[in-house]
Design a protein around this motif. Structure first.
Motif, mmCIF file in Angstrom:
data_model
loop_
_atom_site.group_PDB
_atom_site.id
_atom_site.type_symbol
_atom_site.label_atom_id
_atom_site.label_comp_id
_atom_site.label_asym_id
_atom_site.label_seq_id
_atom_site.Cartn_x
_atom_site.Cartn_y
_atom_site.Cartn_z
ATOM 1 N N TYR A 53 0.846 -1.203 0.000
ATOM 2 C CA TYR A 53 0.000 0.000 0.000
ATOM 3 C C TYR A 53 0.884 1.256 0.000
ATOM 4 O O TYR A 53 2.062 1.211 0.385
ATOM 5 N N THR A 58 9.247 0.064 6.812
ATOM 6 C CA THR A 58 9.576 -0.496 8.127
ATOM 7 C C THR A 58 9.671 0.624 9.153
ATOM 8 O O THR A 58 9.902 1.782 8.793
ATOM 9 N N LEU A 146 1.339 -11.521 10.775
ATOM 10 C CA LEU A 146 0.351 -10.539 10.298
ATOM 11 C C LEU A 146 -0.013 -10.901 8.863
ATOM 12 O O LEU A 146 0.416 -10.262 7.904
ATOM 13 N N ILE A 185 -10.686 3.504 6.492
ATOM 14 C CA ILE A 185 -11.164 3.011 7.785
ATOM 15 C C ILE A 185 -9.975 2.365 8.487
ATOM 16 O O ILE A 185 -9.355 1.447 7.954
ATOM 17 N N GLY A 186 -9.635 2.861 9.677
ATOM 18 C CA GLY A 186 -8.512 2.292 10.424
ATOM 19 C C GLY A 186 -7.361 3.277 10.507
ATOM 20 O O GLY A 186 -6.936 3.843 9.497
ATOM 21 N N THR A 190 -0.726 0.924 9.844
ATOM 22 C CA THR A 190 -0.959 0.903 8.400
ATOM 23 C C THR A 190 -1.761 2.120 7.960
ATOM 24 O O THR A 190 -1.369 2.826 7.012
ATOM 25 N N GLY A 191 -2.891 2.358 8.606
ATOM 26 C CA GLY A 191 -3.752 3.483 8.222
ATOM 27 C C GLY A 191 -2.969 4.789 8.251
ATOM 28 O O GLY A 191 -3.086 5.628 7.342
ATOM 29 N N GLN A 193 0.224 5.283 7.810
ATOM 30 C CA GLN A 193 1.137 5.394 6.658
ATOM 31 C C GLN A 193 0.383 5.723 5.376
ATOM 32 O O GLN A 193 0.833 6.527 4.558
ATOM 33 N N ALA A 380 -7.969 -0.337 6.320
ATOM 34 C CA ALA A 380 -6.650 -0.529 6.969
ATOM 35 C C ALA A 380 -6.965 -1.113 8.344
ATOM 36 O O ALA A 380 -6.590 -0.556 9.374
ATOM 37 N N GLY A 382 -6.414 -4.187 9.786
ATOM 38 C CA GLY A 382 -5.579 -5.086 10.567
ATOM 39 C C GLY A 382 -5.716 -6.568 10.274
ATOM 40 O O GLY A 382 -6.215 -6.981 9.216
ATOM 41 N N PHE A 383 -5.300 -7.352 11.266
ATOM 42 C CA PHE A 383 -5.076 -8.789 11.064
ATOM 43 C C PHE A 383 -5.572 -9.621 12.248
ATOM 44 O O PHE A 383 -5.617 -9.130 13.374
ATOM 45 N N ASN A 501 -9.078 -7.555 18.903
ATOM 46 C CA ASN A 501 -9.674 -7.081 17.641
ATOM 47 C C ASN A 501 -10.447 -8.183 16.913
ATOM 48 O O ASN A 501 -11.057 -7.925 15.881
#
Ligand code: N01
Length: 537
Positions: A53, A58, A146, A185-186, A190-191, A193, A380, A382-383, A501
């Motif tokens: 994405y 990192t 993840l 969303i999120g 991640t969101g 970034q 975004a 998650g896992f 979550n």
């Protein structure tokens, strides 16, 4: 009925071709073992293959986030930035695969769907979605922590008629945001970034935030030849050091507790480490950042101040200020210009803790406050961390017991490496080891693979066929894991660290919190004592 005689055989099946799987392939070859790896993607990279994405990078520095096993590789690979972007990490892993000729043992575009342990032959029968069946003595799960993505089950979620993406399945082709109304969303690592990267490329950005995160501003200088030479000179030292620190980085927390310093000293410590622009502020500042609630609240307030100072609109600042949980008890993302995105006219922040999402419609996202029309919707979200990639496979151990059933009442492992009832199955980055969340992946996956390959070698050298932890050794590890977890503030907060979550997931701290160095020492002791706690067959 056992039909293993009819199946092709190998010594080891490795699942996944990310950081872990590639190193496992390399290492097992050193031991002259036959190996077959399966990878669901069309290329190597694992998490760095799937999570392409915008803005993915990192937040462990490049001089640590790498392999240590080859002097030639260390000498010939040049990192370009302190914190490496996704495309560079993916290029590195492709380089490793080519340089060490690893691809020939990887079956791409192939997902492992089942693995059954045959008690008579002490072998795993591995099945894939392309119809492959293969018998292996050992199984190494390098399927990642993840991996199994989460998309919330909002009413109408499939009805959206615009472009829709999950960050963990981002397409290879660039997505054109120009002039479009984009919703995210999120707002986890991640969101954040994604948002900071696309904010100036979209027509309008709507961010749906349920929980505000604590963050640290990233300082990410480019590396020139001089900087690289300086780091390279430290590689021999770093290689040893990262395995023995608390979090797998090149530092340990200051041994002093927060209140052992004067107010001036601790303020100076916070300012200095904040300016470093790395995760050292989180896991290196004070011995008790994540243990002492009073200290943690003061550190949390320091971060809140820093966040508020960057946002023009006080109402927006209030929404973006994390409250109700302590700094660092969720994963702390590094950010670059994240808060400034909300100072732009083309950005709207929707607090969905106050006005929840009620429905996804063909034209946008509806909250209890009204509808937000969108052309592009990005999840975004998650896992199912740690367990997801393992329990989605129909993995049956002794007596036909499914791993996902065995873990229903609580995750149980021996040091996050093996599970009682599942002989010869080894896991990397899995629950109850630091690698699951409290260590950078290359550092800890190399340590775990080294241990696993030595253990496999031990079984073979003893002329035996299988190894598995005793129920007692496993119970002892789980008790120790839980005891350590409860000395920290982390279990007080809801997050993927606690499995919170995922609906129905039993609450427990995913990763071992005793420290990377301590964990390595414990693993080494088990080995030195002839794999104490493990039973041979
Ligand atoms: O996932 P997350 P992630 N309705 O679970 C929201 C690593 N990583 O992909 O906080 C509304 O952290 C959820 O809201 P809330 C890193 O270890 C590393 O961002 O639960 N919202 C949250 O905002 C990281 O921790 C790097 O209230 C919903 C977001 O979605 C891990 O990956 C970069 C929702 C999910 O955040 C996972 O990060 C990126 C719902 N039903 C990731 N469900 C680097 O190295 C979820 N959310 C830099």
């Amino acid at each position: 009925m056992s039909v293993t005689h009819a199946l092709p055989e190998t010594d080891v099946v490795v699942v996944g071709a990310g950081f872990t799987g590639l190193y496992a392939l390399y290492k097992l070859r050193e031991f002259k073992l036959r190996v077959q790896a399966f990878e669901a993607g069309s290329g190597v990279g694992g998490v760095w293959y799937w999570n392409r994405y915008p803005g993915a990078r990192t937040d462990s520095p490049s001089h640590i986030y790498q392999y240590w096993f080859s002097q030639e590789l260390l000498a010939d690979w040049n990192w370009n930035e302190r914190f490496t972007p996704q495309e560079e990490t993916e290029r590195y892993l492709n380089h490793v695969a080519d340089r060490f000729d690893l691809r020939k043992d990887i079956c791409f575009n192939t997902r492992v769907t089942a693995a059954n342990y045959d008690e008579k032959t002490h072998r795993w029968i591995v099945e894939t979605d392309t119809g492959t069946r293969l018998s292996a003595r050992f199984l190494i799960m390098g399927s990642g922590g993840l991996t199994e993505l989460v998309t919330p089950d909002f009413p109408g979620k499939d009805s959206f008629a615009g472009e829709c993406y999950h960050t963990a399945r981002w397409p290879r082709e660039p997505v054109d945001f120009k002039g479009k109304r984009v919703g995210v969303i999120g707002t986890g690592a991640t969101g954040i970034q994604v948002i900071q990267t696309i904010q100036d490329k979209v027509g309008h950005l709507t961010v749906f935030q349920r929980t505000a995160h604590y963050t640290i501003p990233m300082r990410n200088p480019k590396l020139d030849d001089a900087a690289r030479a300086e780091l390279r000179a430290r590689y021999p030292e770093l290689r040893e050091m990262v395995q023995n620190t608390t979090t797998g980085f090149d530092f340990n927390p200051d041994p002093r507790g927060y209140f052992e310093m004067s107010p001036e000293e601790r303020r100076a410590q916070m300012e200095r480490l904040w300016a470093d622009g790395s995760l050292v502020f989180w896991v290196g500042a004070f011995a008790d950042t994540l243990m002492n609630a009073e200290a943690n609240e003061e550190i949390s307030e320091f971060v809140r101040e820093k966040i508020r100072a960057r946002i023009k609109d006080p109402a927006v600042a209030e929404k973006l200020t994390p409250r109700g949980y302590g700094f660092g008890t969720r994963r702390v993302p590094l950010e670059t210009g994240y808060y400034e995105a909300f100072n732009r006219d083309n950005c709207t922040l929707v607090d969905i803790s106050a006005t929840p999402i009620t429905e996804i419609t063909p034209t946008g996202v509806k909250t209890s406050d009204g509808e937000y029309p969108l052309d592009v919707l990005i999840y975004a979200t998650g896992f199912d961390a740690g367990t997801g990639a393992l329990t989605r496979i129909d993995m049956r151990g002794r007596n036909g017991v499914l791993l996902r059933d065995s873990w229903k009442e609580g995750i149980h492992t021996f040091m996050g490496l093996q599970v009682h009832g599942f002989p010869n199955m080894f896991m990397v980055m899995s629950p109850q080891s630091p690698a699951a969340a409290f260590c950078n992946v290359p550092t800890c996956s190399q340590q775990q693979i080294d241990w696993i390959v030595d253990c496999i070698d031990f079984v073979r050298s003893q002329g035996r066929e299988a190894i598995e932890p005793s129920a007692a050794a496993e119970a002892q590890w789980v008790a120790h894991h839980d005891e350590v977890a409860n000395t920290t503030l982390i279990p007080k907060t809801d997050s993927w660290y606690m499995g919170a979550n995922i609906k129905g997931k039993r609450r427990s701290l995913l990763a071992y919190a005793g420290g990377v160095g301590v964990y390595k020492q414990l693993c080494d002791e088990v080995k030195a004592k002839g794999y104490e706690g493990l039973e041979l067959a």
